[in-house]
Motif scaffolding. Structure first.
Motif, mmCIF file in Angstrom:
data_model
loop_
_atom_site.group_PDB
_atom_site.id
_atom_site.type_symbol
_atom_site.label_atom_id
_atom_site.label_comp_id
_atom_site.label_asym_id
_atom_site.label_seq_id
_atom_site.Cartn_x
_atom_site.Cartn_y
_atom_site.Cartn_z
ATOM 1 N N MET A 56 49.517 45.945 49.754
ATOM 2 C CA MET A 56 48.368 45.872 50.654
ATOM 3 C C MET A 56 48.710 44.974 51.828
ATOM 4 N N GLY A 57 47.961 45.148 52.925
ATOM 5 C CA GLY A 57 48.092 44.241 54.041
ATOM 6 C C GLY A 57 47.514 42.875 53.704
ATOM 7 N N LYS A 58 47.803 41.900 54.544
ATOM 8 C CA LYS A 58 47.373 40.534 54.266
ATOM 9 C C LYS A 58 45.848 40.419 54.223
ATOM 10 N N LYS A 59 45.177 41.031 55.185
ATOM 11 C CA LYS A 59 43.706 40.952 55.224
ATOM 12 C C LYS A 59 43.083 41.610 54.001
ATOM 13 N N ALA A 60 43.626 42.784 53.612
ATOM 14 C CA ALA A 60 43.107 43.473 52.430
ATOM 15 C C ALA A 60 43.341 42.635 51.173
ATOM 16 N N ALA A 61 44.516 41.965 51.102
ATOM 17 C CA ALA A 61 44.833 41.141 49.934
ATOM 18 C C ALA A 61 43.889 39.933 49.848
ATOM 19 N N ILE A 62 43.579 39.313 51.003
ATOM 20 C CA ILE A 62 42.639 38.178 51.016
ATOM 21 C C ILE A 62 41.256 38.629 50.569
ATOM 22 N N ALA A 63 40.814 39.799 51.069
ATOM 23 C CA ALA A 63 39.494 40.332 50.680
ATOM 24 C C ALA A 63 39.460 40.635 49.186
ATOM 25 N N ALA A 64 40.572 41.212 48.640
ATOM 26 C CA ALA A 64 40.623 41.526 47.209
ATOM 27 C C ALA A 64 40.563 40.260 46.367
ATOM 28 N N SER A 65 41.226 39.188 46.826
ATOM 29 C CA SER A 65 41.192 37.918 46.082
ATOM 30 C C SER A 65 39.788 37.316 46.101
ATOM 31 N N ALA A 66 39.121 37.412 47.259
ATOM 32 C CA ALA A 66 37.743 36.897 47.352
ATOM 33 C C ALA A 66 36.813 37.669 46.416
ATOM 34 N N VAL A 67 36.987 38.992 46.356
ATOM 35 C CA VAL A 67 36.158 39.811 45.455
ATOM 36 C C VAL A 67 36.454 39.448 44.012
ATOM 37 N N ASP A 68 37.731 39.208 43.683
ATOM 38 C CA ASP A 68 38.111 38.852 42.310
ATOM 39 C C ASP A 68 37.468 37.531 41.896
ATOM 40 N N ILE A 69 37.483 36.541 42.805
ATOM 41 C CA ILE A 69 36.863 35.242 42.494
ATOM 42 C C ILE A 69 35.362 35.403 42.302
ATOM 43 N N SER A 70 34.733 36.202 43.173
ATOM 44 C CA SER A 70 33.275 36.439 43.065
ATOM 45 C C SER A 70 32.935 37.151 41.762
ATOM 46 N N PHE A 71 33.768 38.143 41.403
ATOM 47 C CA PHE A 71 33.537 38.847 40.143
ATOM 48 C C PHE A 71 33.712 37.908 38.954
ATOM 49 N N GLY A 72 34.689 36.983 39.063
ATOM 50 C CA GLY A 72 34.885 36.015 37.988
ATOM 51 C C GLY A 72 33.668 35.124 37.790
ATOM 52 N N ILE A 73 33.091 34.668 38.914
ATOM 53 C CA ILE A 73 31.880 33.836 38.813
ATOM 54 C C ILE A 73 30.737 34.633 38.185
ATOM 55 N N TYR A 74 30.605 35.893 38.599
ATOM 56 C CA TYR A 74 29.560 36.763 38.044
ATOM 57 C C TYR A 74 29.781 36.968 36.554
ATOM 58 N N LEU A 75 31.050 37.159 36.143
ATOM 59 C CA LEU A 75 31.372 37.355 34.735
ATOM 60 C C LEU A 75 31.025 36.111 33.922
ATOM 61 N N LEU A 76 31.307 34.929 34.488
ATOM 62 C CA LEU A 76 30.963 33.683 33.795
ATOM 63 C C LEU A 76 29.451 33.552 33.652
ATOM 64 N N TRP A 77 28.718 33.931 34.704
ATOM 65 C CA TRP A 77 27.253 33.816 34.666
ATOM 66 C C TRP A 77 26.670 34.715 33.597
ATOM 67 N N LEU A 78 27.272 35.901 33.382
ATOM 68 C CA LEU A 78 26.772 36.834 32.371
ATOM 69 C C LEU A 78 27.130 36.409 30.957
ATOM 70 N N THR A 79 28.203 35.608 30.814
ATOM 71 C CA THR A 79 28.732 35.340 29.468
ATOM 72 C C THR A 79 28.638 33.879 29.051
ATOM 73 N N GLY A 80 27.729 33.122 29.645
ATOM 74 C CA GLY A 80 27.509 31.766 29.144
ATOM 75 C C GLY A 80 27.907 30.656 30.078
ATOM 76 N N GLY A 81 28.259 30.933 31.327
ATOM 77 C CA GLY A 81 28.565 29.872 32.285
ATOM 78 C C GLY A 81 29.837 29.128 31.921
ATOM 79 N N LEU A 82 29.752 27.802 31.899
ATOM 80 C CA LEU A 82 30.936 26.981 31.614
ATOM 81 C C LEU A 82 31.379 27.086 30.165
ATOM 82 N N SER A 83 30.538 27.676 29.307
ATOM 83 C CA SER A 83 30.924 27.872 27.900
ATOM 84 C C SER A 83 31.540 29.248 27.677
ATOM 85 N N SER A 84 31.695 30.026 28.728
ATOM 86 C CA SER A 84 32.181 31.402 28.606
ATOM 87 C C SER A 84 33.638 31.417 28.153
#
Length: 517
Positions: A56-84
């Motif tokens: 991927m290009g650099k901009k696409a890779a940065i956007a994909a990493s941002a989406v991955d981090i956001s999805f990770g936070i969402y996954l933690l919120w669904l599965t118990g937060g800091l206890s996930s």
């Protein structure tokens, strides 16, 4: 760069798959997992992995990493937060950010991310942030472990890169071995050693100056002479404290440079405390010294070939002169002798002075040419005066127990033959006196040339001369030395003390010489 090769990406995504599946397994045991969550996590991670593996290009890779981090936070919120059980999985997503920022920036982003998570989950749980953190105290251990891990990775990568750069520099130095007698080779290797040894002061002190090498510093000269005069420091490797030119003691790592025959040709001096140099440092030193030894070996081979070629050429010229001009002059002298005897009586008084003068000039020319032939074949004219004297001292002191120390300051590309001959024979005669009479351990010869004069000093540490012996004609050949130097409008002095030694110092003016360097 971090995580740039395909193999490193395979390892990274393989590890994340393991963490994701472990999180799903642990969360499944609690009975709270839903098919939708399972499907979303697997599909997202699959798509994210495939996108990165296909460039991927650099901009696409940065956007994909941002989406991955956001999805990770969402996954933690669904599965118990800091206890996930997905907490470690989400933190590994930050590693992709390192591809686009420096280590300093990465530490800042990681720190902000670690603070942001408890704030977000505290807001969603209607609890104060500090109370939420107290209830999830184990989160601090996760953060500590994560930062320890990335700090260790940072240190390891930096150390590996540093050693890699050193190995590249050492590898690049191989070209020096292919270019023997390259001007500046010693300085180049010295600078390379300084970089490899983390900017420590380094000196390569060579026993004999290379003719095409740039002049080294006065400090090199000082330590070279010091090492020559102290045989106890000639061990192959050691730490020692040596007096500096200013009188202060300097801690140095000393390694004797040995050629392929085991003969010393110089010393490596590194400013370092005892045991300060690591095993890697010493290993790199050996790699560089292998290059230096290769250069030295090539230089010696070329020097021997040069000596042989010069000797053959000079002998050829001398033989041609002998067989040609010398024989012609001899024939002319015979013809002149016959002409002188055949002069008629009435013309004898008028012509005899002219014939006699011509005969005299022919004999002088014949003598001068024979002297020139001798000079051509003589050792002292092989390459240059300094080198010839050094070879002569080695020959005279060989197997005598006397250690020769030779220094020279300044150099001339051309000098009158009689001046060089006088210097050469003065040193030769004085050195023979030391061997025969002085019972010395060291013979120190110093020759200095300026635009004004030659200064020659021959010093020994022997028994010295008694006052009555100095004036005894022929005992030490002092009269011959004095007449030889005075013939060139020079001066000579003899200083001697019993049980201390003798010093012969001569000064020869250079008004007839040329080409001072």
């Amino acid at each position: 760069m971090f995580l740039t090769t395909k193999s490193s990406l395979y390892v990274f995504f393989g590890g994340r798959w393991v963490l994701l599946l472990m999180g799903l397994l642990i969360y499944t045991k609690s009975g709270n997992v839903t098919p939708g969550l399972l499907l979303a996590a697997v599909l997202f991670h699959t798509a994210y992995s495939l996108l990165y593996l296909f460039k991927m290009g650099k901009k696409a890779a940065i956007a994909a990493s941002a989406v991955d981090i956001s999805f990770g936070i969402y996954l933690l919120w669904l599965t118990g937060g800091l206890s996930s059980p997905f907490l470690i999985y989400c933190f590994t997503g930050l590693l992709m950010v390192k591809r686009f920022v420096t280590w300093r920036g990465y530490y800042r982003i990681s720190f902000c991310y670690a603070l942001l998570l408890p704030l977000i989950f505290a807001l969603t749980s209607d609890a104060a942030a500090y109370i939420y953190l107290l209830n999830h105290f184990d989160y601090s251990f996760v953060i500590l472990g994560y930062f320890c891990l990335i700090s260790f990775a940072h240190y390891t990568i930096q150390a590996v890169r540093k050693q890699y750069r050193k190995m590249v520099m050492i590898y690049s130095s191989r070209f020096m071995a292919r270019q023997p007698r390259k001007q500046g080779g010693i300085l180049y290797l010295e600078g390379l050693l300084k970089k490899i040894l983390d900017e420590r002061e380094v000196m390569l002190c060579m026993e004999r100056d290379r003719q095409n090498e740039k002049a080294l510093s006065w400090k090199h000269t000082y330590f070279t002479n010091y090492m020559k005069q102290n045989a106890s420091l000639h061990g192959q490797r050691m730490y020692a404290q040596l007096p500096s030119p200013t009188g202060e003691l300097e801690s140095l790592y000393i390694q004797t440079l040995l050629d392929r025959g085991g003969k010393s040709y110089g010393w490596l001096l590194v400013k370092a405390e005892k045991n300060e140099l690591s095993i890697l440092h010493k290993m790199y030193i050996q790699f560089i010294l292998m290059r230096l030894e290769a250069i030295h070996f090539s230089d010696e081979e070329l020097l021997e070939a040069e000596e042989a070629a010069v000797a053959i050429e000079r002998n050829t010229i001398a033989q041609n002169i002998h067989d040609g001009i010398t024989q012609e002059l001899f024939f002319i002298s015979i013809q002149l002798f016959q002409l002188k005897n055949a002069l008629p009586a009435h013309a004898r008084d008028e012509m005899l002075p002219y014939v006699t003068e011509i005969e005299k000039k022919v004999k002088e020319s014949h003598r001068d040419i024979r002297q020139f032939i001798t000079e051509l074949k003589d050792e002292k004219r092989t390459l240059n005066l300094h080198y010839a004297i050094e070879k002569m001292l080695q020959r005279i002191t060989e197997n005598t127990g006397v250690k020769p120390i030779f220094e020279h300051v300044g150099w001339v590309s051309q000098e009158q033959v009689d001046v060089e001959g006088a210097i050469y024979h003065l040193v030769e005669e004085a050195a023979n006196n030391v061997i025969k009479h002085a019972k010395a351990k060291h013979l120190h010869v110093m020759i200095e040339v300026t635009s004004v004069q030659w200064t020659v000093m021959i010093k020994d540490d022997g028994i010295g001369m008694k006052s009555e012996d100095r004036h005894q004609e022929g005992r030490f050949g002092l009269g011959g030395m004095e007449s030889r130097i005075k013939a060139l409008n020079g001066s000579i002095t003899f200083q001697s003390e019993e049980a201390v030694g003798t010093t012969v110092t001569a000064y020869i003016p250079r008004e007839r010489s040329t080409a001072y360097v």
